[in-house]
Scaffold this active site. Structure first.
Site, PDB file in Angstrom:
ATOM      1  N   ARG A   1      -4.048  10.818   2.399  1.00 18.36           N
ATOM      2  CA  ARG A   1      -3.111  11.965   2.496  1.00 18.36           C
ATOM      3  C   ARG A   1      -2.261  11.968   1.135  1.00 18.36           C
ATOM      4  NH1 ARG A   1      -2.065  14.273   7.413  1.00 18.36           N
ATOM      5  NH2 ARG A   1      -0.018  14.485   6.769  1.00 18.36           N
TER       6      ARG A   1
ATOM      7  N   ASP B   1       4.574   0.233  12.062  1.00 19.97           N
ATOM      8  CA  ASP B   1       3.271  -0.439  11.650  1.00 19.97           C
ATOM      9  C   ASP B   1       3.086  -1.948  11.891  1.00 19.97           C
ATOM     10  OD1 ASP B   1       1.671   1.569  10.321  1.00 19.97           O
ATOM     11  OD2 ASP B   1       3.382   1.785   8.888  1.00 19.97           O
TER      12      ASP B   1
ATOM     13  N   CYS C   1      -5.077   8.266   9.023  1.00 18.15           N
ATOM     14  CA  CYS C   1      -5.477   7.826  10.316  1.00 18.15           C
ATOM     15  C   CYS C   1      -5.062   8.783  11.356  1.00 18.15           C
ATOM     16  CB  CYS C   1      -4.697   6.721  10.346  1.00 18.15           C
ATOM     17  SG  CYS C   1      -5.421   5.146   9.467  1.00 18.15           S
TER      18      CYS C   1
ATOM     19  N   LYS D   1       0.717  -1.342   0.016  1.00 19.41           N
ATOM     20  CA  LYS D   1      -0.212   0.013   0.153  1.00 19.41           C
ATOM     21  C   LYS D   1       0.953   1.418  -0.016  1.00 19.41           C
ATOM     22  CE  LYS D   1      -2.631   2.678   3.180  1.00 19.41           C
ATOM     23  NZ  LYS D   1      -1.675   3.528   3.659  1.00 19.41           N
ATOM     24  N   ASN D   2       2.066   1.323   0.789  1.00 17.13           N
ATOM     25  CA  ASN D   2       2.894   2.622   0.939  1.00 17.13           C
ATOM     26  C   ASN D   2       3.551   2.731  -0.270  1.00 17.13           C
ATOM     27  OD1 ASN D   2       1.599   2.953   3.562  1.00 17.13           O
ATOM     28  ND2 ASN D   2       3.152   2.040   4.651  1.00 17.13           N
TER      29      ASN D   2
END
Length: 455
Positions: free
Chosen positions: A115, A330, A139, A41-42
């Site tokens: 973001r 994370d 978040c 995802k990142n």
């Protein structure tokens, strides 16, 4: 009467959405089986933004179907790009030949979910000479100010106007130019911002104090494929030589190491056995060391990594989160759930996000023994020392967990609550699971494949 009927219908829709946002879990059953994890995802969302830099077609493979990918796809379309998605193969095709400024209201509607829009700045400045960045979401896990982003853009020659009620207007009528930039903290977002903005800036850019996470290095690989010239020194310094032209890319995304570690923690917490197809060892070596210290077993193969609880007592550990190559923040939250079942006292010192331990309150209500402290319970230099944040946790175990109703606070905390519900005795209702869709593709289907009792 018509108005009343419309309100009734609207209320029914809202009620249905709220009902669909709840997952009923009956815990106490080990998770066993095989699941597949796709791209990070990142990384994927940032590579999608990078496609805007080139007037042509880019192909991104190994893409997960998560909400963030859909949000960025919609944002790209608003800016004139075409995006085609092959879910079965996990392939995105982006044609950024025609780029335009999007309607402010449309961008604002989408931006609350992500973001990412701040990273559109560099590509839009290069392509159009201006960009509009709305208010940002994300978040609620601690301060993630965009000051680093804006300072970087200013140093590269952009004019930043923050007087707009709906967001920030950024212009570069004379283009961007190279600059010497130092980050006081190795911010992932600010590093990505600098890379995306500097690759076509005139002259050379030196970025020191940069983040060097695997996802960032994969973004560097994408930019190099597009024609960028970027070198990386061992002291966290990037040197970027601006080029005038970039082309589309074809790239296979690295696997999501956060999702892989989350499922590994689920295997540990539920006394299960999960083979995570697609998981790779190099990006997870720090996590794997801690996993082994706790007493978890794993087996690395060419196709993925198998994680399992071997039986017996889990061991307590002391962990300090840090930027890469340290223990990733994370990874911390899902693992804390497993540590509630370890025999003894574990300590977790969070040095990246000051409010990351907000997720522990429901765990305590489920029976966990977790105490939070404002002191730094570790040896790493910490930005939060004497700033009144409860950023250290002491976990005492093993403690049996009991099912309960839980409200999901954020993406990683939400998946951690889901793990707790799966490990707990009895039923739980997990409310707000749509947040988990942001970063965990088809997690309901994967849970079903692992034998979880969910509805």
């Amino acid at each position: 009467m018509a108005a009343c009927g419309e309100n009734d219908e609207s209320g029914a829709v809202v009620a249905e959405q709220q009902e669909n946002d709840v997952l009923h879990v009956v815990g106490g059953k080990p998770l066993n089986g095989t699941i597949k994890v796709r791209g990070a995802k990142n990384f994927v969302s940032k590579a999608m933004v990078a496609a805007l830099l080139a007037p042509g077609v880019s192909v991104l493979k190994n893409v997960p179907e998560i909400r963030d990918v859909h949000v960025v796809s919609d944002l790209l379309r608003l800016h004139g790009a075409t995006v085609e998605w092959n879910d079965e193969k996990g392939i995105l095709t982006i044609d950024a030949t025609n780029v335009q400024l999007a309607d402010v209201a449309d961008v604002d509607t989408l931006s609350g979910s992500s973001r990412i829009p701040i990273l559109f700045s560099g590509p839009l400045l290069h392509r159009l000479g201006e960009a509009f960045i709305p208010q940002l979401g994300g978040c609620n896990i601690g301060g993630r100010p965009i000051d680093f982003h804006l300072d970087t853009l200013r140093k590269l020659g952009a004019n930043v106007d923050k007087e707009h009620a709906d967001g920030i207007h950024i212009t570069a009528p004379n283009g961007l130019h190279g600059a010497k930039i130092h980050l006081p903290y190795p911010s992932v977002g600010a590093t990505e911002q600098t890379l995306l903005a500097a690759v076509q800036a005139e002259g050379r850019t030196e970025l020191s104090g940069a983040a060097t996470e695997p996802e960032i290095m994969d973004l560097v690989a994408v930019l190099q494929k597009m024609g960028a010239i970027i070198s990386v020194d061992v002291d966290r310094t990037f040197r970027i030589e601006g080029v005038k032209k970039l082309e589309g890319f074809t790239h296979t995304a690295l696997t999501d190491r956060i999702e892989a570690a989350s499922w590994a923690s689920a295997a540990l917490a539920t006394h299960g056995d999960i083979f995570v197809k697609g998981a790779t060892q190099p990006e997870m070596m720090t996590f794997l060391n801690v996993y082994r210290k706790i007493g978890g077993e794993f087996d690395v193969t060419d196709k993925g990594i198998r994680f399992w609880h071997p039986g017996g007592d889990l061991k307590p550990v002391a962990i300090e989160t840090d930027v890469h190559p340290g223990f990733m923040t994370d990874w911390q939250q899902p693992l804390v759930v497993a540590l509630t079942q370890a025999n003894g006292l574990s300590i977790v010192h969070e040095t990246v996000y000051e409010n990351r331990f907000g997720f522990t309150k429901p765990l305590v209500q489920m029976g966990a023994t977790i105490q939070l402290y404002r002191e730094c319970l570790g040896s790493l230099p910490c930005r939060f020392q004497q700033r009144n944040y409860k950023h250290s946790a002491v976990i005492f175990g093993p403690t049996p967990l009991e099912g309960r109703d839980i409200d999901v606070p954020d993406l990683r905390g939400g998946f951690s609550h889901l793990i707790a519900a799966l490990a707990a005795k009895g039923p739980s209702n997990v409310q707000g699971i749509s947040l988990i869709d942001r970063g965990y593709a088809d997690f309901r289907g994967k849970l079903a494949a692992l034998g979880a009792d969910i509805d």
